[in-house]
Design a protein around this motif. Sequence first.
Motif, PDB file in Angstrom:
ATOM      1  N   LYS B  81       0.812  -1.206   0.000  1.00 57.61           N
ATOM      2  CA  LYS B  81       0.000   0.000   0.000  1.00 57.61           C
ATOM      3  C   LYS B  81       0.849   1.261   0.000  1.00 57.61           C
ATOM      4  O   LYS B  81       1.983   1.263   0.464  1.00 57.61           O
ATOM      5  CB  LYS B  81      -0.884   0.027   1.245  1.00 57.61           C
ATOM      6  N   VAL B  90      -5.986   5.267   3.446  1.00 53.61           N
ATOM      7  CA  VAL B  90      -6.314   4.273   2.423  1.00 53.61           C
ATOM      8  C   VAL B  90      -7.256   3.240   3.030  1.00 53.61           C
ATOM      9  O   VAL B  90      -6.931   2.654   4.054  1.00 53.61           O
ATOM     10  CB  VAL B  90      -5.039   3.574   1.904  1.00 53.61           C
ATOM     11  N   TRP B  94      -7.936  -2.006  -0.032  1.00 53.51           N
ATOM     12  CA  TRP B  94      -7.393  -1.395  -1.246  1.00 53.51           C
ATOM     13  C   TRP B  94      -6.607  -2.383  -2.088  1.00 53.51           C
ATOM     14  O   TRP B  94      -6.658  -2.381  -3.310  1.00 53.51           O
ATOM     15  CB  TRP B  94      -6.522  -0.203  -0.862  1.00 53.51           C
TER      16      TRP B  94
END
Lengths: 379, 582
Positions: B81, B90, B94
Amino acid sequence: MLNQQGRGGMWVALCFEFASSWIERKEVFLSNLEMESDCSKNEETCPQLLDLIPQEREWYTKRKDGKIHLSSEEKKLELRLGPPGGDDNWSIKLNAKNNRERDEPVISLGYLSSMNNNGKQAPKFPSPEDHHHPVGSVLSPSWTKTHHHDHQQLTNPPFLQFPSTPHQSLPVTAKESSQSCCTKAVNMNAEEKPFSPTANTVAPPNTSLKRSAPGPVVGWPPIRSFRKNLATSSSSKPASEPPHKAANEKKGAEPSAKFVKINMDGVPIGRKVDLKAYDSYEKLSAAVDELFRGLLAAQRDSCAGGIVKKVEEEKTITGLLDGSGEYTLVYEDNEGDRMLVGDVPWHMFVSTVQRLRVLKSSELSALSLGSSRQGKIPA
Amino acid sequence: MFWGSRKTIDMNYFPDEVLEHVFDFITSHKDRNSVSLVCKSWYKIEKYSRQRVFLGNCYSISPERLIARFPGLKSLILKGKPHFADFNLVPDDWGGFLYPWIKAMAKSRIGLEELRLKRMVVSDESLELLSESFPNFKSLVLVSCEGFTTDGLAAIAANCRFLRELDLQENEVEDHRGYWLSCFPGSCTSLVSLNFACLKGEINLASLERLVARSPNLKSLRLNRAVPFDTLQRLLIRAPQLVDLGTGSYIHDPSSEAYNKLKAAIQNCNSIRSLSGFLEVAPCCMPAIYPICENLTFLNLSYAAGLQSNELTRLIHHCRKLQRLWILDCIGDKGLGVVASTCKELQELRVFPSDPFDAGNAAVTEEGLVLVSEGCPKLNSLLYFCQQMTNAALITVAKNCTNFIRFRLCILDPIKPDPVTNQPLDEGFGAIVRSCKGLKRLSLSGLLTDQVFYYIGMYAKKLEMLSIAFAGNSDKGMLYVLNGCKKLRKLEIRDCPFGDTALLEDMGKYETMRSLWMSTCEVTLGACKVLAKKMPSLNVEIINESEQTEFNLDDRQKVDKMYLYRTLVGHRKDAPEFVWLL
């Protein structure tokens, strides 16, 4: 023993070999770029990019009528690298172009060319000599900066429209100069105020909203979750310790926030809530309802075949605490157990909760819960 | 030079085996990458002999292609990430899944031995598959990862017969209580490093003691909060060879037998150079560790919220050889003065906020930093959370310490100006970048205008990573950086008035960078679409957390979060619904 022809032929053969593998080499180069460690120390070859920090060049913007001039408003926004009232203290190397600054001032950065309606590009601003693309990087300096925003919007292709207010494209001027000037600027003490006051006090209109309120901001300060709940999770000093002065004492006292994650069945995006913002289970329940109501409705939308209705009937999420609703609120405590929310006094709950979940009430009996109410949940 | 037949040319080259032997001495990733570009033959040799690979972005290439390129892969570092995921910017799902990598490597019979992951989603299934597929697996390091439980750890413990290292740093682990530790078989004696400090649950203490007792090579041991004082004392007796110790709970009665035993045990641990933990701590017990302080090179008290400034300074007085110090801001400016006068070898300092959401109460200011810069000339890495900062202080720091490689300053109030002059902090940061020519990483905060970016673009020629928040006035700021910082690899921006013009000015630049993050800026959907269309080698992703699920929103709408990165494999197939791949 070699004739010239053979030698030439060999060269050609070698060149072909390398040329045909150029595509491979480019791929290898690109994939190598991904595999460079963060701790690399050596010089990296990278494509030479346009050097838009001018040394002795100027940057121009062409208005629709081809003339360049600085409006009085733009003058106010001019950032200068000299003390207010003049730049005679600075040994700025100005070439002939820069001397014309009063009339044709340095305006904005960026390549600008006028674009006529059929999309042809006018000759661009002179580019630096060392500009080349070893890996085919695309440099496309063809954005028209217009100050007649309203006019242009109709005629330019859609992707050139910058939808913000005209002020955003208003150039902020900087008296660009050689490095010696910057050197001086940096060496100064704070007292000498290198900027003219206007530069510091004028707030560009499009920025004020976002940056005005330093209240609790998502993701600020930038520390990992592990550190956020530090004050809550560490134990306080043993009773035998003498009390310390106020300045230090507050460290062991009430922290001002406790963020925990909360996920809901059927909603892919989790959220975070600050439990310190509430003082009772009811308030928490209401907050959860507010948080997820919209998201849940959106999920139902997307599941229903992708036809979006802008205004969807949003159902309130109720009955989270007593098992009567479609959803029930559970939590994980600091021992890793899953518990029903609502059993223990609020303060005890806040100090032990690590994570919240909103589960479908129908699925509760299938889970192992550490609560005494386990058998009483309606299926 | 002879230009005869190809055979003649080949004879002038070294045989492959010799080249391979030479390449063995080339260890840096960058150098090996360069080697592979020289010619086809070198490419081939390098390819088959490469064992260690670093992938800064797991989506830049597919597992299959990686394996095809480096069939001899033994050690892999993967990052998932974007960095701002650490600060909850986030959403959870994700991406950054480990499983496809394990699956592909298992299928191709890669002889994986080491795996180091950062910000990836690691499922129990992937840990189980890992533990079953790689018989020589030796080292697992997980940093800031999530998605697994202690069941996954149990699989690793049970199946990796030659495990040397299990290092868990700040991961979100669902804790099913401590039986996983008992899964290390009695035959497992190879452990060198064991770090489970981030686990929240109980641990089977007896299993732990037995494990440590049968691990003669154990050099690094970091315990979690559930390991009490008594156990620590017994562990130290069994492992006097430790080099790196992280205590768990450190609370006891100093007049007790157990305390005296611990004192004695610690004095026997002559090799300890690195100390951390104290997740729960009684200050009165700290004197027990004074004997080992004089040899410490790394001290991490950043989780020890129970220690106050005077205790911290008392401790630091003993730590003359310290090179790295991580501490909470309750040490205060005066305490930092003690650091400055004691720790002359200090290279890295990290000061964390003990009360992050109460900006007015942070106990360190610019004074502490100036003191440290005056006393510790070797300082090259800084992470400093403070209440305020002045230009004068930064200019002084820049004069005192020109060796900064990492300079990360976080003023808790994100747009606070210099409180003395009420000016933005442009000049201060300008001084830093101008003075520290080797600066590779910079994080800014405080009130900042476009001018600071002018300085950064002008002077920060070696800068590789830049983090910006609540700064700048216009697109010019971002343009200065994109154009001036030739070595820039990662740029992350939040809440700045940078928009489409800056984003699209020089699209080719992003191919020279790993990634760009922009959130709550002025960038529109239309501009992102343009960028995505023009640059097929980039993935432009929009994270959309609003209720709108319709893709064809107005192009004029500003995007909340955009993350773009270069890639060789196009759109990823595992993006969740709220991530739009343009």
